[in-house]
Scaffold this motif. Structure first.
Motif, PDB file in Angstrom:
ATOM      1  N   SER A 160     -14.190  84.154   5.657  1.00 55.60           N
ATOM      2  CA  SER A 160     -13.368  84.319   4.573  1.00 55.60           C
ATOM      3  C   SER A 160     -13.121  83.413   3.418  1.00 55.60           C
ATOM      4  O   SER A 160     -13.462  83.628   2.335  1.00 55.60           O
ATOM      5  CB  SER A 160     -12.172  85.119   4.830  1.00 55.60           C
ATOM      6  N   TYR A 161     -13.078  82.227   3.950  1.00 52.56           N
ATOM      7  CA  TYR A 161     -12.866  81.143   3.017  1.00 52.56           C
ATOM      8  C   TYR A 161     -14.019  80.758   2.454  1.00 52.56           C
ATOM      9  O   TYR A 161     -14.313  80.564   1.317  1.00 52.56           O
ATOM     10  CB  TYR A 161     -12.242  79.911   4.145  1.00 52.56           C
ATOM     11  N   LEU A 162     -15.415  80.798   3.276  1.00 52.07           N
ATOM     12  CA  LEU A 162     -16.606  80.695   2.546  1.00 52.07           C
ATOM     13  C   LEU A 162     -17.018  81.259   1.518  1.00 52.07           C
ATOM     14  O   LEU A 162     -17.236  81.155   0.408  1.00 52.07           O
ATOM     15  CB  LEU A 162     -17.676  80.374   3.662  1.00 52.07           C
ATOM     16  N   VAL A 163     -16.722  82.869   1.799  1.00 59.85           N
ATOM     17  CA  VAL A 163     -17.003  83.917   0.759  1.00 59.85           C
ATOM     18  C   VAL A 163     -16.168  83.563  -0.468  1.00 59.85           C
ATOM     19  O   VAL A 163     -16.649  83.759  -1.589  1.00 59.85           O
ATOM     20  CB  VAL A 163     -17.092  85.077   1.401  1.00 59.85           C
ATOM     21  N   GLY A 164     -14.794  83.208  -0.107  1.00 57.09           N
ATOM     22  CA  GLY A 164     -13.784  82.999  -0.981  1.00 57.09           C
ATOM     23  C   GLY A 164     -14.262  82.052  -2.217  1.00 57.09           C
ATOM     24  O   GLY A 164     -14.118  82.091  -3.323  1.00 57.09           O
ATOM     25  N   ARG A 165     -14.852  81.013  -1.738  1.00 58.36           N
ATOM     26  CA  ARG A 165     -15.395  79.962  -2.567  1.00 58.36           C
ATOM     27  C   ARG A 165     -16.576  80.215  -3.435  1.00 58.36           C
ATOM     28  O   ARG A 165     -16.652  79.776  -4.411  1.00 58.36           O
ATOM     29  CB  ARG A 165     -15.645  78.534  -1.801  1.00 58.36           C
ATOM     30  N   ILE A 166     -17.328  81.218  -2.565  1.00 55.75           N
ATOM     31  CA  ILE A 166     -18.686  81.580  -3.371  1.00 55.75           C
ATOM     32  C   ILE A 166     -18.078  82.460  -4.548  1.00 55.75           C
ATOM     33  O   ILE A 166     -18.623  82.617  -5.623  1.00 55.75           O
ATOM     34  CB  ILE A 166     -19.417  82.613  -2.484  1.00 55.75           C
ATOM     35  N   VAL A 167     -17.096  83.290  -4.229  1.00 59.07           N
ATOM     36  CA  VAL A 167     -16.702  84.353  -5.526  1.00 59.07           C
ATOM     37  C   VAL A 167     -15.665  83.732  -6.347  1.00 59.07           C
ATOM     38  O   VAL A 167     -16.143  83.788  -7.617  1.00 59.07           O
ATOM     39  CB  VAL A 167     -15.781  85.534  -4.654  1.00 59.07           C
ATOM     40  N   PHE A 168     -14.896  82.706  -6.045  1.00 52.86           N
ATOM     41  CA  PHE A 168     -13.967  82.298  -6.905  1.00 52.86           C
ATOM     42  C   PHE A 168     -14.287  80.653  -7.606  1.00 52.86           C
ATOM     43  O   PHE A 168     -13.788  80.258  -8.287  1.00 52.86           O
ATOM     44  CB  PHE A 168     -12.556  82.155  -6.331  1.00 52.86           C
ATOM     45  N   GLY A 169     -14.978  80.027  -6.538  1.00 51.75           N
ATOM     46  CA  GLY A 169     -15.264  78.674  -6.891  1.00 51.75           C
ATOM     47  C   GLY A 169     -14.112  77.813  -6.320  1.00 51.75           C
ATOM     48  O   GLY A 169     -13.354  78.161  -5.956  1.00 51.75           O
ATOM     49  N   ALA A 170     -14.575  76.627  -5.868  1.00 51.19           N
ATOM     50  CA  ALA A 170     -13.644  75.911  -4.975  1.00 51.19           C
ATOM     51  C   ALA A 170     -12.313  75.545  -5.726  1.00 51.19           C
ATOM     52  O   ALA A 170     -11.266  75.257  -4.982  1.00 51.19           O
ATOM     53  CB  ALA A 170     -14.690  74.455  -4.859  1.00 51.19           C
ATOM     54  N   GLY A 171     -12.211  75.218  -7.028  1.00 53.56           N
ATOM     55  CA  GLY A 171     -11.034  74.927  -7.653  1.00 53.56           C
ATOM     56  C   GLY A 171     -10.168  76.124  -8.060  1.00 53.56           C
ATOM     57  O   GLY A 171      -8.954  75.900  -8.594  1.00 53.56           O
ATOM     58  N   HIS A 172     -10.605  77.294  -7.766  1.00 49.64           N
ATOM     59  CA  HIS A 172      -9.534  78.523  -8.058  1.00 49.64           C
ATOM     60  C   HIS A 172      -8.568  78.656  -7.356  1.00 49.64           C
ATOM     61  O   HIS A 172      -8.461  78.162  -6.278  1.00 49.64           O
ATOM     62  CB  HIS A 172     -10.451  79.869  -8.003  1.00 49.64           C
ATOM     63  N   PRO A 173      -7.175  78.892  -7.957  1.00 54.36           N
ATOM     64  CA  PRO A 173      -6.016  78.979  -6.918  1.00 54.36           C
ATOM     65  C   PRO A 173      -5.910  80.192  -6.022  1.00 54.36           C
ATOM     66  O   PRO A 173      -5.460  80.167  -5.036  1.00 54.36           O
ATOM     67  CB  PRO A 173      -4.799  79.310  -8.082  1.00 54.36           C
ATOM     68  N   ALA A 174      -6.921  81.243  -6.299  1.00 53.82           N
ATOM     69  CA  ALA A 174      -6.867  82.262  -5.227  1.00 53.82           C
ATOM     70  C   ALA A 174      -7.642  81.721  -4.024  1.00 53.82           C
ATOM     71  O   ALA A 174      -7.299  82.507  -2.826  1.00 53.82           O
ATOM     72  CB  ALA A 174      -7.796  83.313  -6.015  1.00 53.82           C
ATOM     73  N   VAL A 175      -8.435  80.679  -4.159  1.00 58.81           N
ATOM     74  CA  VAL A 175      -8.810  80.179  -2.806  1.00 58.81           C
ATOM     75  C   VAL A 175      -7.850  79.688  -1.917  1.00 58.81           C
ATOM     76  O   VAL A 175      -7.666  79.806  -0.610  1.00 58.81           O
ATOM     77  CB  VAL A 175     -10.174  79.123  -3.195  1.00 58.81           C
ATOM     78  N   ARG A 176      -6.840  79.137  -2.542  1.00 61.29           N
ATOM     79  CA  ARG A 176      -5.988  78.587  -1.676  1.00 61.29           C
ATOM     80  C   ARG A 176      -5.004  79.451  -1.317  1.00 61.29           C
ATOM     81  O   ARG A 176      -4.362  79.598   0.159  1.00 61.29           O
ATOM     82  CB  ARG A 176      -5.025  77.416  -2.538  1.00 61.29           C
ATOM     83  N   PHE A 177      -4.655  80.480  -2.043  1.00 63.96           N
ATOM     84  CA  PHE A 177      -3.943  81.853  -1.855  1.00 63.96           C
ATOM     85  C   PHE A 177      -4.598  82.525  -0.597  1.00 63.96           C
ATOM     86  O   PHE A 177      -3.671  82.905   0.509  1.00 63.96           O
ATOM     87  CB  PHE A 177      -4.076  82.585  -3.079  1.00 63.96           C
ATOM     88  N   LEU A 178      -5.848  82.476  -0.505  1.00 67.68           N
ATOM     89  CA  LEU A 178      -6.598  83.315   0.533  1.00 67.68           C
ATOM     90  C   LEU A 178      -6.392  82.410   1.757  1.00 67.68           C
ATOM     91  O   LEU A 178      -6.424  82.947   3.044  1.00 67.68           O
ATOM     92  CB  LEU A 178      -8.292  83.301   0.208  1.00 67.68           C
ATOM     93  N   LEU A 179      -6.478  80.944   1.596  1.00 66.05           N
ATOM     94  CA  LEU A 179      -6.556  80.216   3.095  1.00 66.05           C
ATOM     95  C   LEU A 179      -5.009  80.417   3.506  1.00 66.05           C
ATOM     96  O   LEU A 179      -5.021  80.589   4.916  1.00 66.05           O
ATOM     97  CB  LEU A 179      -6.609  78.779   2.690  1.00 66.05           C
ATOM     98  N   LEU A 180      -4.175  80.424   2.879  1.00 66.53           N
ATOM     99  CA  LEU A 180      -2.637  80.646   3.329  1.00 66.53           C
ATOM    100  C   LEU A 180      -2.494  81.984   3.919  1.00 66.53           C
ATOM    101  O   LEU A 180      -2.105  82.132   5.060  1.00 66.53           O
ATOM    102  CB  LEU A 180      -1.698  80.522   2.107  1.00 66.53           C
ATOM    103  N   LEU A 181      -3.112  82.945   3.405  1.00 67.67           N
ATOM    104  CA  LEU A 181      -2.939  84.386   3.918  1.00 67.67           C
ATOM    105  C   LEU A 181      -3.844  84.439   5.095  1.00 67.67           C
ATOM    106  O   LEU A 181      -3.146  85.105   6.197  1.00 67.67           O
ATOM    107  CB  LEU A 181      -3.534  85.411   3.078  1.00 67.67           C
ATOM    108  N   ALA A 182      -4.854  83.785   5.267  1.00 71.54           N
ATOM    109  CA  ALA A 182      -5.761  83.826   6.533  1.00 71.54           C
ATOM    110  C   ALA A 182      -4.900  83.149   7.709  1.00 71.54           C
ATOM    111  O   ALA A 182      -5.048  83.517   8.683  1.00 71.54           O
ATOM    112  CB  ALA A 182      -7.248  83.155   6.229  1.00 71.54           C
ATOM    113  N   ILE A 183      -4.217  82.012   7.353  1.00 74.26           N
ATOM    114  CA  ILE A 183      -3.701  81.441   8.347  1.00 74.26           C
ATOM    115  C   ILE A 183      -2.516  81.915   8.832  1.00 74.26           C
ATOM    116  O   ILE A 183      -2.311  82.176  10.206  1.00 74.26           O
ATOM    117  CB  ILE A 183      -3.138  80.044   8.124  1.00 74.26           C
ATOM    118  N   ALA A 184      -1.856  82.830   7.973  1.00 78.01           N
ATOM    119  CA  ALA A 184      -0.712  83.471   8.322  1.00 78.01           C
ATOM    120  C   ALA A 184      -1.197  84.729   9.306  1.00 78.01           C
ATOM    121  O   ALA A 184      -0.553  85.205  10.067  1.00 78.01           O
ATOM    122  CB  ALA A 184       0.114  83.978   7.196  1.00 78.01           C
TER     123      ALA A 184
END
Length: 432
Positions: A160-184
């Motif tokens: 999910s994190y890898l695909v998130g970076r592909i979709v949003f780019g590494a610097g997009h705040p949505a990527v960090r949001f996704l990572l927090l969500l995945a850990i939770a």
């Protein structure tokens, strides 16, 4: 991108390789495949599945009609799913523990509030869709599949994190949001496994042994050396314990805790979870995908580094032993799992994320739009590893379990859906 790809190659590519071999093998020669999966390694009284049940289910296939008075069978499947996968869940627990306990942990403070609420939606949404559609299909279908409600709640953190970076780019705040969500989501998944999917008759008093092992190893090998080293910057006692004993006391405590989980009826793959918080840890964490994480030398991170290569191999065998389903097994559970992931996840994450951000006034990260919540939900719909594991414990071996596993495998389709959703939502990639 290096650290992310390195993590995926370490923990997921061998898993996929094992799953692909299993799919081909099970569809070319299903008898030999299942013979390998359920092969009895050891008849004993300490570790394994119930001997009488194994004998009734598989004895004829192995030309075994009697095993004496032994009570347990350590099969190949049990060794991987119930024993060795404990190390995989220990690594997941380590990330969750650091995110919660450390001062700069990613799941602490207001910054984690909206992702945590969205995580709740990302679990309730799939459950609602899965059970709702099962009810719509009739009581017979519902009764057959209802135990699988937790399968579509999982999120595969690495992919999910890898695909998130592909979709949003590494610097997009949505990527960090996704990572927090995945850990939770991982944390919630561990709780669900422990509470709702026991592996046998419950004997909760056995958990006192696990608790005692955790408390004793913490007091003797973590708290006491630090207590003795008060006002001494050289820290001789802590250093001696670290250099001479290393992780061995915790491994012994882990074995005791694992056995207690097995005897308690809870799934033994979760048996190392009480021991993880007892290991000495750094004062801060850089995050699961941070390059700097590999340079931390505290015992908790050292143990994770030592487990890296063994867990790669374990995940290969997990894929090999769990993904071998015949394509003709596709059925209602397959589509229910997929619907829960591909519909329930995005809808649940959007609704709960929106409520948290606006009515509850918790807000979204700067630069993240409301529509990005839908795309994040699509990315989080990649269930795979944990979905596959839950499917293996939710149903007994047979057509229903195989169909549900196929849904977990097909959840990779969420990657394509995510890319399309990103295009429709006009996501602007941001490089980090």
């Amino acid at each position: 991108m290096y650290r992310v790809w390195n993590f995926v190659t370490n923990y997921s590519l061998l898993l996929i390789f094992g799953a692909l071999i299993a799919l081909v093998w099970a569809n070319v020669d299903p008898h030999s495949y299942h013979h390998m999966v359920d092969y009895p390694l050891w008849f004993n009284d300490l570790v394994g599945t119930d001997a009488s049940k194994w004998l009734a289910a598989y004895g004829e296939d192995f030309h075994i009609d009697s095993i004496g008075d032994t009570t347990k069978v350590l099969s190949f499947h049990y060794l991987v799913n119930d024993v060795l996968m404990a190390f995989f869940f220990a690594i997941a627990a380590k990330e969750v523990w650091e995110a919660v306990i450390l001062q700069n942990g990613s799941l602490r403070g207001k910054k984690a509030a909206t992702p945590l609420v969205a995580t709740l939606g990302g679990m309730l949404g799939p459950i609602t869709v899965y059970l709702g559609l099962a009810l719509f299909l009739g009581s017979d279908t519902f009764n057959a599949v209802h135990r699988g409600w937790a399968i579509p709640t999982a999120t595969d953190i690495a992919f999910s994190y890898l695909v998130g970076r592909i979709v949003f780019g590494a610097g997009h705040p949505a990527v960090r949001f996704l990572l927090l969500l995945a850990i939770a989501d991982d944390a919630a998944g561990l709780i669900i496994l422990a509470i709702f999917y026991p592996s046998g008759d419950l004997a909760p008093q056995m958990l006192l042994i696990s608790l005692a092992a955790a408390v004793i190893v913490f007091l003797l090998f973590n708290w006491l050396p630090r207590r003795l080293d008060r006002h001494n910057e050289v820290r001789p006692n802590s250093t001696w314990v670290r250099e001479k004993l290393s992780f061995w006391p915790y491994l012994v405590a882990g074995c005791i805790s694992w056995w207690a989980f097995q005897e308690s009826g809870l799934h033994p793959a979760l048996g190392l979870l009480p021991i993880v918080p007892t290991l000495p840890h750094a004062d801060r964490a850089f995050g699961i995908f941070s390059e700097a994480e590999q340079y931390l030398t505290d015992l908790l991170n050292h143990a994770e580094h030592l487990l890296k290569h063994p867990v790669e191999v374990i995940l290969f065998f997990f894929g090999l032993l769990n993904a071998g389903v015949e394509f003709n097994s596709i059925g209602a559970p397959t589509w229910l799992v997929l619907a829960g992931l591909l519909i329930g996840k995005p809808v649940g994450i959007f609704l709960f994320g929106y409520i948290a951000a606006y009515p509850l006034k918790l807000g979204l990260p700067k630069g993240m739009r409301s529509v990005d919540l839908v795309v994040v939900g699509c990315v989080a719909a990649i269930g795979f590893t944990v979905s596959l594991f839950v499917a293996s414990v939710a149903f007994p071996g047979g057509p229903v379990q195989d169909a549900a596993k196929m849904g977990a495998l097909f959840s990779f389709a969420a990657a394509i859906v995510s890319i399309i959703a990103g295009k429709i939502a006009r996501v602007e990639k941001q490089t980090g």
